[in-house]
Motif scaffolding. Structure first.
Motif, mmCIF file in Angstrom:
data_model
loop_
_atom_site.group_PDB
_atom_site.id
_atom_site.type_symbol
_atom_site.label_atom_id
_atom_site.label_comp_id
_atom_site.label_asym_id
_atom_site.label_seq_id
_atom_site.Cartn_x
_atom_site.Cartn_y
_atom_site.Cartn_z
ATOM 1 N N SER A 84 102.753 111.232 47.110
ATOM 2 C CA SER A 84 103.160 111.275 45.715
ATOM 3 C C SER A 84 103.336 112.732 45.293
ATOM 4 C CB SER A 84 102.121 110.601 44.824
ATOM 5 O OG SER A 84 102.063 109.210 45.105
ATOM 6 N N ALA A 85 104.039 112.944 44.195
ATOM 7 C CA ALA A 85 104.375 114.301 43.783
ATOM 8 C C ALA A 85 103.146 115.122 43.383
ATOM 9 C CB ALA A 85 105.377 114.262 42.637
ATOM 10 N N ILE A 86 102.234 114.516 42.600
ATOM 11 C CA ILE A 86 101.090 115.283 42.079
ATOM 12 C C ILE A 86 100.209 115.811 43.209
ATOM 13 C CG2 ILE A 86 99.009 115.182 40.651
ATOM 14 C CD1 ILE A 86 101.584 115.266 39.061
ATOM 15 N N PRO A 87 99.777 114.966 44.177
ATOM 16 C CA PRO A 87 98.991 115.515 45.293
ATOM 17 C C PRO A 87 99.737 116.604 46.061
ATOM 18 C CG PRO A 87 98.853 113.132 45.277
ATOM 19 C CD PRO A 87 99.897 113.497 44.280
ATOM 20 N N ILE A 136 112.131 121.435 60.415
ATOM 21 C CA ILE A 136 111.208 121.066 59.336
ATOM 22 C C ILE A 136 111.879 121.187 57.977
ATOM 23 C CG2 ILE A 136 109.005 121.607 58.220
ATOM 24 C CD1 ILE A 136 108.063 122.746 60.899
ATOM 25 N N THR A 137 112.596 122.299 57.760
ATOM 26 C CA THR A 137 113.140 122.612 56.438
ATOM 27 C C THR A 137 114.624 122.304 56.282
ATOM 28 O OG1 THR A 137 113.711 124.891 57.060
ATOM 29 C CG2 THR A 137 111.469 124.495 56.271
ATOM 30 N N GLY A 138 115.283 121.966 57.381
ATOM 31 C CA GLY A 138 116.721 121.764 57.306
ATOM 32 C C GLY A 138 117.521 123.035 57.482
ATOM 33 N N GLY A 139 116.832 124.170 57.616
ATOM 34 C CA GLY A 139 117.505 125.446 57.844
ATOM 35 C C GLY A 139 118.415 125.842 56.702
ATOM 36 N N PRO A 140 119.489 126.547 56.992
ATOM 37 C CA PRO A 140 120.404 127.014 55.937
ATOM 38 C C PRO A 140 121.038 125.880 55.141
ATOM 39 C CG PRO A 140 120.836 128.141 58.027
ATOM 40 C CD PRO A 140 119.899 127.023 58.329
ATOM 41 N N ASP A 141 121.121 124.683 55.731
ATOM 42 C CA ASP A 141 121.750 123.545 55.041
ATOM 43 C C ASP A 141 120.849 122.946 53.965
ATOM 44 O OD1 ASP A 141 124.008 123.777 56.619
ATOM 45 O OD2 ASP A 141 123.195 122.460 58.165
ATOM 46 N N GLY A 142 119.563 123.248 54.006
ATOM 47 C CA GLY A 142 118.658 122.715 53.008
ATOM 48 C C GLY A 142 118.182 121.313 53.325
ATOM 49 N N MET A 143 117.503 120.696 52.347
ATOM 50 C CA MET A 143 116.957 119.356 52.549
ATOM 51 C C MET A 143 116.884 118.607 51.226
ATOM 52 S SD MET A 143 112.868 120.101 53.002
ATOM 53 C CE MET A 143 112.493 118.363 52.801
ATOM 54 N N PRO A 144 117.026 117.270 51.271
ATOM 55 C CA PRO A 144 116.897 116.473 50.043
ATOM 56 C C PRO A 144 115.431 116.326 49.644
ATOM 57 C CG PRO A 144 117.287 115.040 51.913
ATOM 58 C CD PRO A 144 117.380 116.457 52.440
ATOM 59 N N VAL A 145 115.195 116.126 48.352
ATOM 60 C CA VAL A 145 113.839 115.940 47.828
ATOM 61 C C VAL A 145 113.826 114.679 46.979
ATOM 62 C CG1 VAL A 145 111.987 116.942 46.433
ATOM 63 C CG2 VAL A 145 113.474 118.434 47.789
ATOM 64 N N PRO A 146 112.843 113.800 47.188
ATOM 65 C CA PRO A 146 112.786 112.559 46.394
ATOM 66 C C PRO A 146 112.539 112.851 44.917
ATOM 67 C CG PRO A 146 111.341 112.458 48.322
ATOM 68 C CD PRO A 146 111.766 113.879 48.176
ATOM 69 N N PRO A 147 112.795 111.871 44.045
ATOM 70 C CA PRO A 147 112.492 112.056 42.612
ATOM 71 C C PRO A 147 111.001 112.266 42.383
ATOM 72 C CG PRO A 147 113.934 110.158 42.955
ATOM 73 C CD PRO A 147 113.464 110.584 44.305
ATOM 74 N N PHE A 148 110.675 112.902 41.280
ATOM 75 C CA PHE A 148 109.277 113.118 40.898
ATOM 76 C C PHE A 148 108.642 111.772 40.574
ATOM 77 C CE2 PHE A 148 105.881 114.054 37.923
ATOM 78 C CZ PHE A 148 105.283 115.179 38.478
ATOM 79 N N ASP A 149 107.520 111.477 41.209
ATOM 80 C CA ASP A 149 106.870 110.188 40.954
ATOM 81 C C ASP A 149 105.385 110.374 40.697
ATOM 82 O OD1 ASP A 149 105.209 109.015 43.610
ATOM 83 O OD2 ASP A 149 106.607 110.654 44.015
ATOM 84 N N VAL A 150 104.862 109.563 39.793
ATOM 85 C CA VAL A 150 103.437 109.540 39.485
ATOM 86 C C VAL A 150 102.981 108.090 39.504
ATOM 87 C CG1 VAL A 150 101.650 110.155 37.822
ATOM 88 C CG2 VAL A 150 103.705 111.560 37.997
ATOM 89 N N PHE A 151 102.163 107.735 40.499
ATOM 90 C CA PHE A 151 101.635 106.379 40.633
ATOM 91 C C PHE A 151 102.752 105.324 40.594
ATOM 92 C CE2 PHE A 151 98.296 108.842 38.346
ATOM 93 C CZ PHE A 151 97.433 108.969 39.420
ATOM 94 N N GLY A 152 103.826 105.611 41.335
ATOM 95 C CA GLY A 152 104.918 104.658 41.429
ATOM 96 C C GLY A 152 105.966 104.777 40.340
ATOM 97 N N TRP A 153 105.708 105.577 39.290
ATOM 98 C CA TRP A 153 106.689 105.775 38.219
ATOM 99 C C TRP A 153 107.521 107.003 38.542
ATOM 100 C CZ3 TRP A 153 107.450 109.731 34.554
ATOM 101 C CH2 TRP A 153 108.343 109.400 33.526
#
Length: 335
Positions: A84-87, A136-153
């Motif tokens: 989850s995002a907070i941890p 690990i990081t996707g290098g120069p191309d970058g990487m996607p990040v999931p939406p911010f979530d808190v306890f499933g929200w």
């Protein structure tokens, strides 16, 4: 006197809250909300950097490295390991804080240009590692990040939300959340400034020799504020990653470090509200100057140069001094 000072801080925080939550009345489309959200996140980052630069007098030209580490740690842990995002934000902040303590202990013994070069080297090393560890990081191309979530929200720029019966789109919800985070960041910074730690930091900025004479452990306090400012950067980097939904090594670049330090200097070192103003101005200027097309970069540099020449203490402190002088003149004329 102390109570008056604290009341002044509280009034400033209330004014900031009113401004932040009045701004949506002037925002007409998702692009404006996205820009305002970026301003809030980056402003919170420079509030932490100002503790190091403005109050402790220690320069850092590699602070984007900590911002990038926070962004990538959160992106990796939430995207690849299902955290989850907070941890992820909390653990990332702790790990970056430990790294800042380990790195800061030796380099903060340096001063002036040597300290600048050392922090610059730290930023470069972090940026190179992020750029090269492509598995690990996707290098120069970058990487996607999931939406911010808190306890499933989930909080996504593309979602739809209801707050106290008011329907909000994702961009509006993200802005309100980022504004709340900025208020918390300012409140924490002001409490630190008003504490014995803050007084120790100001004494270090004034004169390290004098501070040591009166019993201040200057090495400890410099390391402490370096860690705190790095944690600020890490947490804000993680939030920025979730908001953007995609990150590249640019979040840890030298260019971004210079932007952050310029925001502090432009707004007014040692002024919490000033550095927020510096972040807003520096973020808005490129949008305003797009009308100049090929002259945009020239106009941008000219404005910054003239500001530093005629307002060397920064935007907000200079404006406050000008208003204070005018009020004194008016009071003297009436007397």
């Amino acid at each position: 006197m102390l109570n008056q000072f604290m009341q002044s801080r509280l009034r400033g925080l209330i004014v900031l809250a009113v401004i932040l939550y009045t701004i949506p009345a002037f925002l007409s489309n998702p692009f404006h909300y996205d820009l305002a959200t970026q301003m809030a996140i980056i402003a919170a980052t420079v509030v932490g950097l100002n503790l190091l630069v403005g109050f402790a007098g220690q320069i850092s030209l590699g602070h984007a490295g900590f911002f990038g580490l926070g962004a990538y740690f959160t992106g990796i842990m939430t995207g690849n390991y299902g955290w989850s995002a907070i941890p992820a934000l909390v653990v990332g902040g702790i790990l970056v804080g430990i790294l800042a303590w380990v790195v800061g202990r030796p380099i903060l013994r340096l001063k002036g240009h040597y300290l600048s070069m050392a922090t610059l080297a730290v930023g470069f090393i972090i940026a190179i590692v992020i750029n090269n560890e492509s598995q690990i990081t996707g290098g120069p191309d970058g990487m996607p990040v999931p939406p911010f979530d808190v306890f499933g929200w989930e909080l996504s720029p593309f979602g739809s939300y209801s707050l106290f019966g008011i329907e909000l789109n994702g961009s509006q919800a993200w802005y309100l959340f980022a504004a709340a985070v900025l208020l918390v960041a300012v409140w924490l910074a002001q409490n630190l400034i008003d504490s014995p730690i803050g007084r120790a930091l100001r004494s270090v900025h004034g004169s390290e020799v004098a501070a040591r004479v009166v019993g201040v452990n200057t090495a400890r306090y410099k390391s402490l504020v370096f860690v705190i400012s790095a944690i600020y950067a890490s947490v804000m980097g993680g939030l920025y990653a979730h908001f953007q939904g995609f990150i590249t090594p640019a979040v840890a670049s030298f260019d971004f470090s210079i932007v952050l330090i310029t925001m502090v200097v432009l707004g007014g070192m040692g002024s919490t509200m000033g550095v927020i103003l510096g972040a807003v101005v520096l973020k808005l200027l490129p949008q305003v100057l797009t009308h100049f097309q090929e002259m945009e970069a020239v106009m941008f540099g000219l404005i910054l140069m003239l500001t530093m020449i005629f307002m060397p203490k920064g935007l907000l402190p200079t404006l406050q001094m000008a208003v204070s002088k005018r009020l004194k003149k008016r009071a003297g004329g009436q007397a």
